[in-house]
Design a protein around this motif. Structure first.
Motif, short mmCIF file in Angstrom:
data_model
loop_
_atom_site.label_atom_id
_atom_site.label_comp_id
_atom_site.label_asym_id
_atom_site.label_seq_id
_atom_site.Cartn_x
_atom_site.Cartn_y
_atom_site.Cartn_z
N THR A 34 -64.02 19.09 35.90
CA THR A 34 -62.69 19.14 36.49
C THR A 34 -61.95 17.83 36.23
O THR A 34 -60.78 17.84 35.84
N ARG A 35 -62.65 16.72 36.43
CA ARG A 35 -62.02 15.42 36.19
C ARG A 35 -61.57 15.27 34.74
O ARG A 35 -60.46 14.82 34.47
N HIS A 36 -62.46 15.66 33.82
CA HIS A 36 -62.11 15.52 32.40
C HIS A 36 -60.93 16.40 32.01
O HIS A 36 -60.11 16.03 31.18
N MET A 37 -60.87 17.60 32.62
CA MET A 37 -59.75 18.50 32.31
C MET A 37 -58.43 17.88 32.79
O MET A 37 -57.42 17.94 32.09
N VAL A 38 -58.45 17.32 34.00
CA VAL A 38 -57.23 16.70 34.53
C VAL A 38 -56.85 15.51 33.64
O VAL A 38 -55.69 15.33 33.26
N LYS A 39 -57.85 14.72 33.28
CA LYS A 39 -57.61 13.55 32.45
C LYS A 39 -57.00 13.95 31.10
O LYS A 39 -56.08 13.31 30.60
N LYS A 40 -57.53 15.05 30.55
CA LYS A 40 -57.01 15.55 29.28
C LYS A 40 -55.53 15.89 29.40
O LYS A 40 -54.72 15.50 28.58
N SER A 97 -43.61 25.39 40.52
CA SER A 97 -43.35 26.30 39.41
C SER A 97 -44.22 25.98 38.21
O SER A 97 -44.68 26.87 37.51
N LYS A 98 -44.48 24.69 37.99
CA LYS A 98 -45.34 24.36 36.84
C LYS A 98 -46.78 24.78 37.09
O LYS A 98 -47.45 25.28 36.20
N THR A 99 -47.26 24.56 38.33
CA THR A 99 -48.62 25.02 38.66
C THR A 99 -48.73 26.52 38.44
O THR A 99 -49.63 27.01 37.77
N MET A 100 -47.77 27.23 38.99
CA MET A 100 -47.76 28.69 38.92
C MET A 100 -47.70 29.17 37.47
O MET A 100 -48.48 30.02 37.05
N ALA A 101 -46.77 28.63 36.70
CA ALA A 101 -46.58 29.10 35.33
C ALA A 101 -47.80 28.78 34.47
O ALA A 101 -48.26 29.62 33.69
N MET A 102 -48.34 27.57 34.62
CA MET A 102 -49.50 27.20 33.80
C MET A 102 -50.73 28.02 34.20
O MET A 102 -51.51 28.44 33.35
N CYS A 103 -50.92 28.23 35.51
CA CYS A 103 -52.06 29.03 35.97
C CYS A 103 -51.98 30.46 35.44
O CYS A 103 -52.98 31.03 35.04
N THR A 104 -50.77 31.02 35.44
CA THR A 104 -50.61 32.40 34.97
C THR A 104 -51.16 32.56 33.56
O THR A 104 -51.78 33.56 33.22
N ASN A 105 -50.95 31.55 32.71
CA ASN A 105 -51.41 31.64 31.34
C ASN A 105 -52.76 30.99 31.09
O ASN A 105 -53.23 30.93 29.96
N GLY A 130 -54.52 20.13 40.05
CA GLY A 130 -54.79 18.71 40.21
C GLY A 130 -53.86 17.86 39.39
O GLY A 130 -53.33 16.84 39.87
N TYR A 131 -53.60 18.28 38.16
CA TYR A 131 -52.70 17.54 37.29
C TYR A 131 -51.28 17.54 37.84
O TYR A 131 -50.61 16.50 37.87
N GLN A 132 -50.81 18.70 38.29
CA GLN A 132 -49.45 18.77 38.83
C GLN A 132 -49.33 17.95 40.12
O GLN A 132 -48.29 17.36 40.39
N LEU A 133 -50.41 17.94 40.88
CA LEU A 133 -50.45 17.14 42.10
C LEU A 133 -50.29 15.66 41.76
O LEU A 133 -49.52 14.93 42.38
N TYR A 134 -51.03 15.26 40.75
CA TYR A 134 -50.96 13.86 40.28
C TYR A 134 -49.53 13.53 39.84
O TYR A 134 -48.98 12.49 40.20
N ARG A 135 -48.93 14.45 39.08
CA ARG A 135 -47.57 14.23 38.61
C ARG A 135 -46.59 14.10 39.77
O ARG A 135 -45.70 13.25 39.76
#
Lengths: 278, 244
Positions: A34-40, A97-105, A130-135
């Motif tokens: 999970t951490r590496h994915m967020v970092k990516k 909206s970004k969380t939602m749109a990215m999750c959908t795909n 997690g990434y959107q939260l960070y943003r």
């Protein structure tokens, strides 16, 4: 050694109720992943741009400018805090909206990976959130110079940002998980999600405050948890409850938690059956 | 499940949906909705198989026989429609190496990312980092974004990562065609090393020399079923008479 069992049909799939527990356990067990994915995501977000991280601030700032200008031209305003309010609306709605749109795909976009390695697929959704939260947190820093400019003293209400941030993520991840499952079979879903997110932008009070909503519509407006979170973020910064009560906050949090749990339940019981359609 | 059995597959059935593009649109969906059942392709048809711990099993057969599908089911990627699959221990699948690699991340970052996707934890990744880099043979390019790699380098790095996950059950799907001659030899040695380390192996290959050399049991598959005994000779006989 761990024995893993895969049974046929729906028999092997976890029930709706065990889904959330499985999600939390998997994310915990795969915390490195999970951490590496967020970092990516963070590394790749502004890869190759000159301004890099600054875009996290610049994008909402420019949007605020446009929407504020539009609002003043169309309505005229005496509210000196409006730019700040619009800014918060944009940041919070953007996160949702970004969380939602990215999750959908998420499943479709990673189909080649999913087809070659076994790992819990909710990691995609959780790391997106997690990434959107960070943003969101990083771009909220822009509030500090704005508060200094307006000479707003921070109050205890500032703590309300925490439930607002968590709530909007829970909502995004819940809806996103459901949408991503349906999206695998019916690819029209991402189109629909885009339209709904556009509509949501206008009805969630992004570029106007709850005080601009006519009295008779206000209680309906505040049934929308996103609108509540945006309003709560303004309360937090301005230190004034305005038209919002704690009952609204509690309501929005309960709804968000419920959708997140339902989303996780649905996702876990259908995820592995979806692989052959990817 | 008996202690010495690593993989137990019981009467497994898997149907793949046949997606005809036209059917995806709403008109056809509504009118042909109820005929949908016919649009299935049976990839695995009641297949059963037990693999003992430490066995090296070869799967051979014509294209479309369900070999790769079976590997992906053992790996847990695809759940069966009917039947049951049990596996003991960590499963690693070597197939189409390089999945999940990010072109804009460096080799090092990709090792961290892919390693964690394969289920390695932080400690395991940092422990095997040097070995992975050295084995891949990409040298100083490891600090460059992967998109600058040649396709051979990318494949070598991918293989190197997946070969270092130390699985209890190793599933191999035609990965020996990786890299240039030198690396091909190295990767074969690596596989032998994993086999000697006690890993249970199931491999799919069209390279009969390799199958003969590595496997102690070989099955011939056709149309989603196993069509031969477990001994190497009878399976290879079937294979060589294929299409006659």
């Amino acid at each position: 050694m761990a024995i893993r069992v895969h049974r046929g049909g729906g028999k092997g799939a976890p029930s709706l109720f065990s889904g959330p527990g499985l999600v939390f356990r998997n994310v915990w067990e795969h915390s490195t992943l999970t951490r590496h994915m967020v970092k990516k995501d963070i590394k790749l977000a502004y890869h190759g741009t000159f301004l890099g991280y600054l875009w996290t601030l610049l994008e909402p700032l420019l949007l605020t400018l446009i929407l504020y200008a539009l609002f003043v031209i169309l309505r005229g305003t005496s509210d000196e805090y409006l730019p700040l309010k619009v800014m918060l609306g944009i940041l919070f709605y953007g996160c949702f909206s970004k969380t939602m749109a990215m999750c959908t795909n998420a499943l479709i976009a990673n189909s080649s990976l999913i087809n070659q390695v076994y790992f819990p697929k909710e990691i995609f959704h959780v790391s997106i959130a997690g990434y959107q939260l960070y943003r969101l947190v990083m771009s909220l820093l822009v509030i500090i110079p704005m508060m200094i400019w307006y000479q707003i003293m921070p109050t205890i209400y500032l703590l309300l940002l925490i439930p607002a941030i968590l709530g909007i993520s829970m909502l995004g991840i819940g809806f996103g998980m459901i949408a991503s499952i349906v999206q695998v079979r019916i690819r029209d879903v991402s189109q629909l999600v885009n339209v709904l997110l556009r509509a949501g932008f206008f009805i969630s009070g992004v570029f106007y405050g709850a005080e601009h909503v006519p009295e008779k519509w206000l209680h309906i407006h505040l049934l929308n948890p996103i609108a509540v979170y945006i309003e709560v973020s303004r309360v937090a910064v301005l230190g004034d409850m305005g038209v919002i009560g704690f009952n609204h906050i509690l309501y929005a949090l309960v709804i968000s938690l419920l959708f997140m749990l339902i989303g996780m339940g649905i996702f876990k019981s259908f995820e592995s059956r979806m692989v052959k359609y990817l | 499940m008996m202690d010495d059995i690593s993989i137990s597959i019981k009467e497994v059935v898997l149907d793949y949906p046949l997606l005809k593009e036209g059917k995806r649109f709403i008109k056809e969906r509504l009118t042909k909705r109820f005929k949908a059942k016919n649009n299935m392709f049976r990839a695995l048809d009641g297949l059963s198989l037990d693999v003992k711990k430490g066995d090296v099993v070869g799967l051979i057969g014509p294209n479309g026989a369900g070999k790769s599908t079976l590997l992906r089911m053992i790996a847990g990627i695809l759940p069966p429609d009917e039947g049951e699959i049990k596996t003991r221990g960590r499963v690693g699948l070597l197939a189409g190496v390089g999945a999940g690699m990010q072109g804009n991340l460096s080799g090092i970052e990709n090792i961290e990312l892919s390693g964690s996707i394969y289920g390695m934890n932080k400690q395991e990744i940092s422990d095997s980092m040097d070995q992975i880099v050295e084995f891949s043979g990409v040298g100083d390019f490891i600090y460059q974004p992967v998109r600058t790699y040649s396709s051979g380098m990318k494949a070598r790095l991918g293989f190197s990562i997946s070969a270092h996950i130390k699985p209890d059950i190793l599933l191999i799907d035609e990965v020996f065609a990786v890299g240039d001659g030198e690396f091909g030899k190295k990767s074969k040695e690596k596989i032998s090393e994993l086999i000697n380390g006690g890993a249970t192996v199931v491999m799919v290959s069209h390279n009969m020399v390799l199958i003969k050399e590595l496997c102690n049991r070989v099955y011939y598959m056709e149309q989603g079923k196993i069509k031969s005994d477990s001994d190497v000779e009878s399976a290879l006989d079937k294979y060589s008479s294929m299409g006659k």
